[in-house]
Enzyme design. Structure first.
Site: not given
Length: 263
Positions: A106-108
């Site tokens: 999951l991206d930041k």
């Protein structure tokens, strides 16, 4: 135990990913019983000893693996470490006595369900492109999404790198002037895929939250909290990955009457 490819043993033990193991073998850094090995070589995990860069690796027989569901908050990187000292998801599970690795990413700026485990075979199964386990996301975009934009994304759209996405399921949850809340189910996991899909049709993602992966749901788990998966959930995830035949094609729909605010 029968002999297995060395990279599989290293991955199944959670020592490194299979790809990293192949890189180390190709670089001549892996030895079995003191002898250098090559790609394709095998070993018996019950009897052979393996070392990397001269350091003997502990091979655990009949290992008890750990399977964690984390509610990843925004602002954390999905990686085991960061050379710039930024917060990572590993900070949130630091008290778990296992060498966990994230199952996918999951991206930041995204939040929600993230699986972690030290079971390399389980990680490979769920992250392999042929696995196809559906992941459900709740996505808030602005401005308001038109039906044409939703149809374009659900049918498959060409991203900024020239690759076309697979068809996906999109349902409208909330439809208001200035914003739309969508539920999007993906069966693939390209880098920042939903954000890039939305950008390709002129939409900006305001919030992105993964709420389910296959049969496992985030439920009431709060941001930053984690829990161990039940045995039944681990089995259900394995079965879903093994049985999946790829992504399901879908047509978007606008439920009526539309709710007035986000659930």
């Amino acid at each position: 135990m029968a002999e297995q490819r060395i990279q599989k043993v290293l991955a199944d033990q959670g020592i490194c990913s299979r790809r990293e193991a192949e890189r180390l073998i190709a670089a001549g850094k892996v030895k079995v019983n003191g002898h250098p090995v090559g790609l394709g070589d095998k070993m018996d995990p019950d009897f052979d000893k393996v070392s990397i860069d001269g350091k003997t690796q502990r091979i655990v027989r009949k290992r008890q693996y750990t399977y964690i569901m984390l509610h990843k908050p925004r602002g954390f990187l999905t990686t085991r470490s960061d050379d710039r000292g930024r917060k990572t998801v590993m900070d949130l599970v630091a008290d778990v006595p296992a060498m966990l690795r994230p199952v996918g990413r999951l991206d930041k700026d995204s939040e929600g369900l993230l699986l972690l485990s030290d079971d390399g075979a389980f990680i490979n199964l769920l992250t392999h492109p042929s696995g196809g386990v559906g992941k459900l996301y709740r996505v808030t975009v602005n401005p308001r999404a038109t039906e044409e934009q939703i149809i374009a994304m659900s049918s498959g759209i060409v991203l900024d790198d020239g690759v076309k996405t697979q068809p996906c399921v999109i349902h409208v949850v909330t439809d208001e002037p200035g914003r739309t809340v969508l539920e999007i189910t993906l069966h693939e996991g390209r880098n920042r895929q939903i954000r890039r899909m939305c950008s390709a049709v002129g939409l900006q993602v305001v919030r992105l939250k993964r709420t389910a992966q296959g049969p496992v749901k985030l439920g009431m788990l709060q941001p930053g909290e984690y829990r161990e998966l039940k045995k039944s959930e681990v089995s259900a995830l394995r079965n879903a990955a093994q049985k999946s035949g790829g992504s399901a094609k879908a047509a978007p729909r606008r439920p009526g009457p539309l709710p007035t605010k986000e659930n």
